[in-house]
Motif scaffolding. Structure first.
Motif, PDB file in Angstrom:
ATOM      1  N   PRO A   1       0.827  -1.207   0.000  1.00  0.00           N
ATOM      2  CA  PRO A   1       0.000   0.000   0.000  1.00  0.00           C
ATOM      3  C   PRO A   1       0.855   1.248   0.000  1.00  0.00           C
TER       4      PRO A   1
ATOM      5  N   LYS B   1      -1.709   7.213   7.568  1.00  0.00           N
ATOM      6  CA  LYS B   1      -2.769   6.912   6.611  1.00  0.00           C
ATOM      7  C   LYS B   1      -2.194   6.061   5.491  1.00  0.00           C
TER       8      LYS B   1
ATOM      9  N   ARG C   1      -3.263   4.041   1.477  1.00  0.00           N
ATOM     10  CA  ARG C   1      -4.171   3.817   0.348  1.00  0.00           C
ATOM     11  C   ARG C   1      -3.781   2.528  -0.352  1.00  0.00           C
TER      12      ARG C   1
ATOM     13  N   ALA D   1      -4.722   1.817  -3.442  1.00  0.00           N
ATOM     14  CA  ALA D   1      -4.811   2.013  -4.886  1.00  0.00           C
ATOM     15  C   ALA D   1      -3.556   1.499  -5.578  1.00  0.00           C
TER      16      ALA D   1
END
Length: 304
Positions: free
Chosen positions: A112, A120, A122, A124
């Motif tokens: 990630p 944090k 993501r 994607a």
């Protein structure tokens, strides 16, 4: 038939990926004077990690020759892969693009995208670890130290003496990444240099012979001390070996690869597991479960 790895993967371009104070040979050539990284204070006292005893032993012809201290948290598994497997893995890596990175390195990320400062992440673009790592992970589980190891991220790093590759002393994140850091060293041997910036001193004992009984006896003998921040421990890492850092070696001692220890092309694949926060019972266990599901599908390509 296993593919043959090249001595040096073809460069896509000559620019480097250095930022801030970090430099490599490519960006240093147009400059005058010593690069900033050479001006940083160096450790005064060198110790060498002994695999047989698990102690750090004072370097020969040094002030602390013959003296040592316990250095827990290092496991080295030699010949983890065969020469044929090594060549095939590097060839497969070189079929995918390498991104420019800091200090003359190139990298491939399978994991990630993470902002560690803001805590944090993501997912994607993350499709899992590469297919060739499935056998590596299975094999890791055959060793007691790694029987429940489930990597959620893999980072391949490419080092070259022609680029002056290195990596600064650092501690890996412990918000997302868990207890064990596992690195597979390919193509050439190197040295992991470990330091500690803590105040206080390390208590030294006469260096033990290579037996556990002698190690215990030596702790009862005369002692000396050395300031923590003046010590650097060199951990030799042979070609095709697997290095595991846990405990104090993972959380208290920084690790680095100095430029002088890159003599030929070196490729390192580092695997990281999840911290307790992302494991069953942790407050982000659902996200951790999804990360592992994707990672262990072994269908990934490098995240760009």
């Amino acid at each position: 038939m296993a593919a043959v790895a090249s001595a040096e993967a073809p460069e896509v371009r000559q620019e480097c990926g250095c930022k801030g104070i970090r430099t490599c040979l490519i960006c240093e050539r147009p400059r005058h004077g010593d690069p900033i990284w050479q001006l940083a204070p160096k450790k005064t006292h060198r110790f060498l990690y002994c695999l047989d005893t698990g102690w750090a032993v004072g370097a020969e012809d040094s002030d602390f020759e013959g003296w040592a201290f316990p250095f827990p948290g290092v496991t080295l598994i030699e010949d983890f892969v065969t020469p044929e497997e090594e060549a095939e893995m590097v060839c497969l890596m070189d079929q995918d693009p390498w991104k420019l990175s800091q200090s003359g390195r190139r990298k491939q990320d399978y994991g990630p995208k993470v902002n560690f400062r803001k805590q944090k992440l993501r997912m994607a673009g993350f499709q899992g670890l590469p297919s060739f790592s499935q056998e590596l992970v299975r094999r890791m589980g055959l060793y007691p130290e790694l029987e429940d190891f489930q990597p959620v991220e893999q980072c391949n790093l490419d080092y070259s003496p022609t680029r002056g590759s290195a990596i600064d002393p650092h501690l890996d994140d412990s918000w997302l990444w868990g207890e064990r850091l596992v690195s597979l060293n390919l193509l050439s041997p190197t040295v992991m240099s470990m330091g500690r910036e803590a105040s206080g001193s390390l208590l030294l004992s006469p260096a033990p012979p290579a037996s556990p009984e002698a190690s215990m006896d030596s702790m009862l003998g005369p002692s000396r001390s050395v300031l923590c921040h003046e010590v650097e421990v060199a951990v030799p890492v042979p070609r095709r070996s697997l290095l595991v850092l846990t405990g104090a070696a993972r959380h208290q001692w920084t690790h680095a690869i100095h430029r002088r220890h890159i003599k030929a092309r070196r490729v390192c694949a580092t695997f990281r597991e999840l911290s307790a926060e992302f494991c069953p019972g942790g407050k982000q266990q659902d996200l951790g479960h999804e990360l592992l599901r994707v990672a262990l599908s072994f269908q990934g390509r490098p995240v760009l």
